[in-house]
Design a protein around this motif. Structure first.
Motif, PDB file in Angstrom:
ATOM      1  N   ARG A 104       0.811  -1.222   0.000  1.00 31.42           N
ATOM      2  CA  ARG A 104       0.000   0.000   0.000  1.00 31.42           C
ATOM      3  C   ARG A 104       0.839   1.263   0.000  1.00 31.42           C
ATOM      4  O   ARG A 104       0.519   2.250   0.662  1.00 31.42           O
ATOM      5  N   PRO A 107      -1.975   4.598  -2.150  1.00 31.97           N
ATOM      6  CA  PRO A 107      -3.257   4.421  -1.478  1.00 31.97           C
ATOM      7  C   PRO A 107      -4.360   3.879  -2.376  1.00 31.97           C
ATOM      8  O   PRO A 107      -5.246   3.179  -1.903  1.00 31.97           O
ATOM      9  N   PRO A 110      -5.971  -0.913  -3.409  1.00 30.62           N
ATOM     10  CA  PRO A 110      -6.436  -1.772  -2.309  1.00 30.62           C
ATOM     11  C   PRO A 110      -6.157  -3.252  -2.530  1.00 30.62           C
ATOM     12  O   PRO A 110      -6.107  -4.017  -1.564  1.00 30.62           O
ATOM     13  N   SER A 113      -3.558  -4.552  -0.283  1.00 27.31           N
ATOM     14  CA  SER A 113      -3.958  -4.850   1.099  1.00 27.31           C
ATOM     15  C   SER A 113      -4.637  -6.210   1.199  1.00 27.31           C
ATOM     16  O   SER A 113      -4.457  -6.924   2.185  1.00 27.31           O
ATOM     17  N   MET A 144       0.696  -1.392   5.553  1.00 31.06           N
ATOM     18  CA  MET A 144       0.124  -0.212   4.901  1.00 31.06           C
ATOM     19  C   MET A 144       1.131   0.925   5.046  1.00 31.06           C
ATOM     20  O   MET A 144       1.173   1.613   6.064  1.00 31.06           O
ATOM     21  N   VAL A 150      -4.257   6.541   2.337  1.00 30.77           N
ATOM     22  CA  VAL A 150      -5.419   5.651   2.261  1.00 30.77           C
ATOM     23  C   VAL A 150      -6.606   6.305   2.957  1.00 30.77           C
ATOM     24  O   VAL A 150      -7.718   6.345   2.433  1.00 30.77           O
TER      25      VAL A 150
END
Length: 167
Positions: A104, A107, A110, A113, A144, A150
């Protein structure tokens, strides 16, 4: 096709565009469109908390705050290994090699993640291969790397308007 000519295209050949129309049946509702299934900073925090508090996984994972973002968000550093055998090895002067994994940076990705969630669950699992990995290596994981970006909905940058891959 659209009106954008391809470089070196033959006979005025143009690129193609995919277009679609979304019809919202209720004008007063709020709709959100996403290019992939979201994974928020809260999802990340709750997943890490679950790993840290579940007896089956908590003995293999430790969390520390690597730094705080300009926005004041914690950037977590996770360590995953078999801590009991690592301590015995260190007494004998042997230190495990570390494997560093981060996700990440951007941002707006996803998917990274979701992949990291799978990596964390696997490394903390009871599978034979996960046990061998924990007994052989020390994993340093930043799940992250850009939590402020994010949280604020940025696509590529953090609060300093810099792409972390370029700075």
């Amino acid at each position: 096709s659209n009106s954008f000519p391809k470089a070196g295209g033959k006979n005025g050949e143009c690129y193609h565009s995919l277009t679609f129309h979304v019809i919202f049946p209720h004008s007063g509702d709020t709709f959100l469109l996403a290019h992939s299934y979201p994974y928020t900073s809260l999802d990340n925090t709750l997943h890490i908390q679950s790993l840290l508090t579940t007896p089956a996984t908590s003995r293999f994972i430790k969390k520390q705050v690597m730094c705080n973002t300009l926005h004041g968000n914690e950037c977590s550093l996770l360590t995953i290994t078999d801590f009991a055998t690592a301590a015995e090895e260190e007494k004998r002067g042997h230190r495990r090699k570390c494997i560093v994994i981060s996700a990440r940076v951007h941002p707006g990705e996803p998917q990274a993640s979701w992949m990291m969630k799978g990596v964390l669950e696997y490394l903390c699992s009871q599978s034979k291969t996960a046990r061998i990995l924990r007994n052989t290596f020390c994993f340093k994981i930043v799940p992250m790397l850009n939590p402020a970006g994010v949280r604020l909905g940025n696509n590529r940058c953090g609060l300093s308007a810099c792409d972390l891959n370029r700075q």
